[in-house]
Design an enzyme around this catalytic site. Structure first.
Site, PDB file in Angstrom:
ATOM      1  N   ASP A  13       0.804  -1.226   0.000  1.00 27.71           N
ATOM      2  CA  ASP A  13       0.000   0.000   0.000  1.00 27.71           C
ATOM      3  C   ASP A  13       0.838   1.278   0.000  1.00 27.71           C
ATOM      4  OD1 ASP A  13      -2.205  -1.669   0.117  1.00 27.71           O
ATOM      5  OD2 ASP A  13      -2.252  -1.641   2.310  1.00 27.71           O
ATOM      6  N   GLY A  15       1.549   3.039  -2.524  1.00 26.05           N
ATOM      7  CA  GLY A  15       1.084   3.976  -3.545  1.00 26.05           C
ATOM      8  C   GLY A  15       1.555   3.557  -4.935  1.00 26.05           C
ATOM      9  N   LYS A  16       1.749   2.246  -5.102  1.00 26.99           N
ATOM     10  CA  LYS A  16       2.276   1.725  -6.366  1.00 26.99           C
ATOM     11  C   LYS A  16       1.353   2.048  -7.538  1.00 26.99           C
ATOM     12  CE  LYS A  16       2.311  -2.348  -4.372  1.00 26.99           C
ATOM     13  NZ  LYS A  16       2.057  -1.993  -2.971  1.00 26.99           N
ATOM     14  N   GLY A  40      -4.655  -4.116  -3.788  1.00 27.75           N
ATOM     15  CA  GLY A  40      -5.632  -3.067  -4.086  1.00 27.75           C
ATOM     16  C   GLY A  40      -4.829  -1.834  -4.461  1.00 27.75           C
ATOM     17  N   HIS A  41      -4.809  -1.506  -5.730  1.00 27.17           N
ATOM     18  CA  HIS A  41      -3.987  -0.389  -6.212  1.00 27.17           C
ATOM     19  C   HIS A  41      -4.898   0.775  -6.605  1.00 27.17           C
ATOM     20  CE1 HIS A  41      -0.371  -3.212  -7.227  1.00 27.17           C
ATOM     21  NE2 HIS A  41      -0.770  -3.286  -5.969  1.00 27.17           N
ATOM     22  N   ARG A 143       1.986 -28.589  -7.510  1.00 26.07           N
ATOM     23  CA  ARG A 143       1.763 -29.120  -8.862  1.00 26.07           C
ATOM     24  C   ARG A 143       0.371 -29.716  -9.055  1.00 26.07           C
ATOM     25  NH1 ARG A 143       7.247 -32.221  -8.206  1.00 26.07           N
ATOM     26  NH2 ARG A 143       6.280 -32.313  -6.160  1.00 26.07           N
ATOM     27  N   GLN A 222       1.870  -5.986  -3.270  1.00 30.57           N
ATOM     28  CA  GLN A 222       2.312  -6.149  -1.882  1.00 30.57           C
ATOM     29  C   GLN A 222       3.614  -5.329  -1.670  1.00 30.57           C
ATOM     30  OE1 GLN A 222       1.269  -9.471  -3.522  1.00 30.57           O
ATOM     31  NE2 GLN A 222      -0.608  -8.469  -2.981  1.00 30.57           N
ATOM     32  N   THR A 237       2.874 -12.758   2.408  1.00 30.75           N
ATOM     33  CA  THR A 237       2.008 -13.336   1.383  1.00 30.75           C
ATOM     34  C   THR A 237       2.729 -14.552   0.801  1.00 30.75           C
ATOM     35  OG1 THR A 237       0.594 -12.834  -0.496  1.00 30.75           O
ATOM     36  CG2 THR A 237       2.816 -11.848  -0.539  1.00 30.75           C
ATOM     37  N   ARG A 303      -5.306   0.377   8.724  1.00 34.79           N
ATOM     38  CA  ARG A 303      -3.892  -0.012   8.636  1.00 34.79           C
ATOM     39  C   ARG A 303      -3.174   0.425   9.909  1.00 34.79           C
ATOM     40  NH1 ARG A 303      -3.625   2.625   2.762  1.00 34.79           N
ATOM     41  NH2 ARG A 303      -4.536   0.933   1.538  1.00 34.79           N
ATOM     42  N   VAL A 411       2.563  14.237  -3.055  1.00 32.53           N
ATOM     43  CA  VAL A 411       1.924  15.101  -2.052  1.00 32.53           C
ATOM     44  C   VAL A 411       0.391  15.039  -2.110  1.00 32.53           C
ATOM     45  CG1 VAL A 411       3.883  16.674  -1.763  1.00 32.53           C
ATOM     46  CG2 VAL A 411       2.226  17.098  -3.597  1.00 32.53           C
TER      47      VAL A 411
HETATM   48  P1  GDP Z   1      -0.808   0.446  -3.528  1.00 29.35           P
HETATM   49  O1  GDP Z   1      -1.397  -0.847  -3.067  1.00 29.35           O
HETATM   50  O2  GDP Z   1       0.677   0.495  -3.304  1.00 29.35           O
HETATM   51  O3  GDP Z   1      -1.165   0.801  -4.937  1.00 29.35           O
HETATM   52  O4  GDP Z   1      -1.435   1.556  -2.582  1.00 29.35           O
HETATM   53  P2  GDP Z   1      -2.990   1.669  -2.116  1.00 29.35           P
HETATM   54  O5  GDP Z   1      -3.769   2.166  -3.265  1.00 29.35           O
HETATM   55  O6  GDP Z   1      -3.435   0.435  -1.454  1.00 29.35           O
HETATM   56  O7  GDP Z   1      -2.860   2.737  -0.967  1.00 29.35           O
HETATM   57  C1  GDP Z   1      -2.340   3.993  -1.176  1.00 29.35           C
HETATM   58  C2  GDP Z   1      -3.414   5.019  -0.779  1.00 29.35           C
HETATM   59  O8  GDP Z   1      -2.822   6.279  -0.646  1.00 29.35           O
HETATM   60  C3  GDP Z   1      -4.487   5.190  -1.830  1.00 29.35           C
HETATM   61  O9  GDP Z   1      -5.687   5.534  -1.209  1.00 29.35           O
HETATM   62  C4  GDP Z   1      -3.970   6.342  -2.680  1.00 29.35           C
HETATM   63  O10 GDP Z   1      -4.997   7.064  -3.339  1.00 29.35           O
HETATM   64  C5  GDP Z   1      -3.333   7.186  -1.618  1.00 29.35           C
HETATM   65  N1  GDP Z   1      -2.161   7.979  -2.041  1.00 29.35           N
HETATM   66  C6  GDP Z   1      -1.196   7.671  -2.928  1.00 29.35           C
HETATM   67  N2  GDP Z   1      -0.251   8.631  -2.938  1.00 29.35           N
HETATM   68  C7  GDP Z   1      -0.630   9.558  -2.026  1.00 29.35           C
HETATM   69  C8  GDP Z   1      -0.064  10.765  -1.546  1.00 29.35           C
HETATM   70  O11 GDP Z   1       1.014  11.178  -1.937  1.00 29.35           O
HETATM   71  N3  GDP Z   1      -0.758  11.431  -0.578  1.00 29.35           N
HETATM   72  C9  GDP Z   1      -1.938  10.981  -0.083  1.00 29.35           C
HETATM   73  N4  GDP Z   1      -2.542  11.712   0.850  1.00 29.35           N
HETATM   74  N5  GDP Z   1      -2.515   9.854  -0.513  1.00 29.35           N
HETATM   75  C10 GDP Z   1      -1.850   9.140  -1.452  1.00 29.35           C
HETATM   76  P1  IMO Z   2      -0.984  -4.093  -2.291  1.00 28.76           P
HETATM   77  O1  IMO Z   2      -0.528  -4.622  -3.635  1.00 28.76           O
HETATM   78  C1  IMO Z   2      -1.001  -4.624   2.035  1.00 28.76           C
HETATM   79  C2  IMO Z   2      -1.097  -8.729   3.556  1.00 28.76           C
HETATM   80  C3  IMO Z   2      -2.342  -9.165   4.272  1.00 28.76           C
HETATM   81  C4  IMO Z   2      -1.755 -10.186   5.223  1.00 28.76           C
HETATM   82  C5  IMO Z   2      -0.677 -10.847   4.385  1.00 28.76           C
HETATM   83  C6  IMO Z   2      -1.093 -12.145   3.720  1.00 28.76           C
HETATM   84  O2  IMO Z   2      -2.262  -3.377  -2.312  1.00 28.76           O
HETATM   85  O3  IMO Z   2       0.140  -3.348  -1.629  1.00 28.76           O
HETATM   86  P2  IMO Z   2      -2.664 -12.760   1.661  1.00 28.76           P
HETATM   87  O4  IMO Z   2      -4.085 -12.405   1.373  1.00 28.76           O
HETATM   88  O5  IMO Z   2      -1.695 -12.332   0.620  1.00 28.76           O
HETATM   89  O6  IMO Z   2      -2.494 -14.210   2.015  1.00 28.76           O
HETATM   90  O7  IMO Z   2      -2.325 -11.946   3.019  1.00 28.76           O
HETATM   91  O8  IMO Z   2      -0.310  -9.896   3.407  1.00 28.76           O
HETATM   92  N1  IMO Z   2      -1.321  -8.177   2.186  1.00 28.76           N
HETATM   93  C7  IMO Z   2      -1.246  -6.877   1.876  1.00 28.76           C
HETATM   94  N2  IMO Z   2      -1.045  -5.798   2.663  1.00 28.76           N
HETATM   95  N3  IMO Z   2      -1.113  -4.475   0.700  1.00 28.76           N
HETATM   96  C8  IMO Z   2      -1.292  -5.537  -0.099  1.00 28.76           C
HETATM   97  O9  IMO Z   2      -1.270  -5.443  -1.447  1.00 28.76           O
HETATM   98  C9  IMO Z   2      -1.411  -6.816   0.488  1.00 28.76           C
HETATM   99  N4  IMO Z   2      -1.615  -8.059   0.012  1.00 28.76           N
HETATM  100  C10 IMO Z   2      -1.543  -8.872   1.052  1.00 28.76           C
HETATM  101  O10 IMO Z   2      -2.949  -8.084   4.938  1.00 28.76           O
HETATM  102  O11 IMO Z   2      -1.126  -9.541   6.299  1.00 28.76           O
HETATM  103 MG    MG Z   3      -2.928  -1.537  -1.797  1.00 29.43          MG
END
Ligand code: GDP
Ligand code: IMO
Ligand code: MG
Length: 423
Positions: A13, A15-16, A40-41, A143, A222, A237, A303, A411
């Site tokens: 999470d 911010g990928k 969840g991106h 497998r 992840q 994971t 989180r 930002v």
């Molecule tokens: P990912 O899984 O790495 O793609 O990240 P997530 O989407 O799960 O979580 C990142 C969260 O932070 C999302 O709600 C984005 O919209 C938000 N986000 C990303 N970059 C920024 C930032 O620079 N500032 C703020 N406030 N939010 C951000």
């Molecule tokens: P993104 O790509 C944050 C965490 C779960 C749990 C562990 C194992 O959005 O960054 P799983 O369902 O993979 O067996 O869960 O990994 N986890 C994540 N945490 N961002 C994710 O993906 C995650 N994908 C799995 O919360 O601790």
């Molecule tokens: Mg995410």
């Protein structure tokens, strides 16, 4: 040409999704190499927020191919749901999205097994996203798995039944109620839809593309500390989330890896169970969660929040061979007088500067250096040159400690809230 990689350096999470979307215009192909709907991106532009789980984050840009690699695991139902959500945007999915024939399928029984296994673990649960990730990768390495290419075979239903039989006998060991019948129809309906998309030999496709000079970005899911080998095992994971995962998850040779962009938050978060040395179980942690809106994009869970951890980041930079860093969510620290950075740990009274093996069992005391906060709004900035001095100092301090340039400072969640830090 080489494949550039963008991946998370913390516990996910970071911010990928946002950065992949920002970088996509520079590329011809965006490829996911591991993970599945546990990811969840989030992307934001033109006032709309999109959350992608299986589909690569380049999908909204024209003239770019999005590829789901062999290392990814796909739940056809969730995937179909993502496609439905994209419908209003009139994206030509059929021509823009390719799926590896070798990607594994998540069956309804994989999800049930995930839930049953977590319930049985009780307080030791991983905190899995309950998407069936662990059981699906177990069948892959065991497998027994079903792959996307199998859905076109006349024997597909037979193969499905054989695997489900095995799962049912595994489920007998758990005291867990489930209703498979109601999950099977939607799953098979979604399989039919999946057949309408292009299933390809993605390793051949990628290598041909490289030969013909196409630019490719691999999108990690992840984060490094959730990697099956190098993360905080067993609270991880079930895939290799690190740069090496690109090679196995796409069929790209190590000699074909180019830039590696490591992305991290200006602080740190984790969702699910497991060690997190700099976690703040206090008002400050609560404040970061509130300002950063730190709730999971896949599960909605709050989180866990804490300060940035240099031993952890140095470890992640080393494992991934990071060539440049992107710092996300700097704006979340806009209302802090001081910011803390963990420079090392104290373990049994001794100074430790690396991420220890037995992190799960040790009593770790993080030692912090205090940094002056900028304490002003950064979300309207359009250039890093105009950033407050304290933010520039924070970036420079981290660059020096991490011995890697920070090329982007984010930002805000919107595409536009992305500042380039020229070197
Ligand atoms: P990912 O899984 O790495 O793609 O990240 P997530 O989407 O799960 O979580 C990142 C969260 O932070 C999302 O709600 C984005 O919209 C938000 N986000 C990303 N970059 C920024 C930032 O620079 N500032 C703020 N406030 N939010 C951000
Ligand atoms: P993104 O790509 C944050 C965490 C779960 C749990 C562990 C194992 O959005 O960054 P799983 O369902 O993979 O067996 O869960 O990994 N986890 C994540 N945490 N961002 C994710 O993906 C995650 N994908 C799995 O919360 O601790
Ligand atoms: Mg995410």
């Amino acid at each position: 040409m080489k494949v550039d990689v963008l991946l998370g350096l913390q516990w996910g999470d970071e911010g990928k999704g946002k950065i992949v979307d920002v970088l996509t215009p520079k590329y011809d192909i965006i490829a996911r190499f591991q993970g599945g709907p546990n990811a969840g991106h989030t992307l934001e532009f033109e006032g709309i927020k999109h959350v992608l789980h299986t589909i690569p984050s380049g999908i909204f840009r024209d003239n770019v191919i999005n590829l789901i690699g062999n290392g990814v695991v796909i739940d056809p139902v969730i995937f179909q749901g993502e496609l439905e959500k994209l419908k209003p945007f009139h994206i030509d999915i059929a021509s823009r999205l390719l799926i590896s024939k070798k990607a594994h399928l998540i069956l309804p029984t994989h999800r049930i097994l995930d839930a049953a296994s977590e319930a049985a673990k009780g307080k030791n649960k991983i905190g899995s996203t309950l998407k069936g990730i662990g059981p699906t990768y177990m069948d892959k390495t065991g497998r027994n798995g079903l792959r996307v290419g199998d859905i076109f075979l006349p024997s597909f239903k037979e193969k499905y039944k054989t695997l489900v039989k095995k799962h049912k006998s595994m489920l007998q060991r758990f005291d867990f109620e489930y209703n498979l019948d109601e999950l099977e129809k939607p799953w098979f309906d979604a399989i039919e839809k999946l057949k309408e998309l292009q299933a390809v030999d993605s390793e051949l496709y990628i290598n041909d593309a490289l030969k013909s000079g196409k630019k490719i970005l691999a999108e990690g899911a992840q984060g490094t500390m959730l990697d099956i080998d190098f993360g905080t095992y067993p609270f991880v994971t079930s895939s290799n989330t690190v740069t090496a995962g690109t090679c196995t998850g796409l069929g790209v040779a190590p000699t074909k890896i180019g830039d590696v962009v490591g992305i991290f938050k200006a602080y740190c978060t984790r969702v699910g169970s497991g060690p997190f040395p700099t976690e703040l179980n206090d008002e400050t942690g609560e404040k970061i969660r509130k300002e950063g809106f730190e709730f999971g994009a896949t599960t909605g869970r709050p989180r866990r929040c804490g300060w940035i951890d240099l031993p952890q980041l140095k470890y992640a930079i080393m494992i991934n061979g990071v060539t440049e860093l992107n710092m996300m969510k700097a704006d979340v620290l806009d209302n802090f007088e001081t910011i803390k950075v963990c420079t090392h740990y104290l373990i049994n009274g001794e100074k430790v500067e690396y991420f220890p093996y037995d992190v799960n069992d040790l009593e770790i005391t993080p030692v912090y250096e205090e940094i002056k906060g900028w304490n002003c709004k950064t979300t309207d900035l359009t250039s890093f040159e105009d950033a407050p001095k304290e933010l520039k100092d924070y970036v420079q301090y981290l660059e020096q400690k991490l011995e890697t340039p920070i090329t982007v400072v984010s930002v805000g969640p919107d595409r536009k809230q992305t500042l380039n830090n020229k070197h």
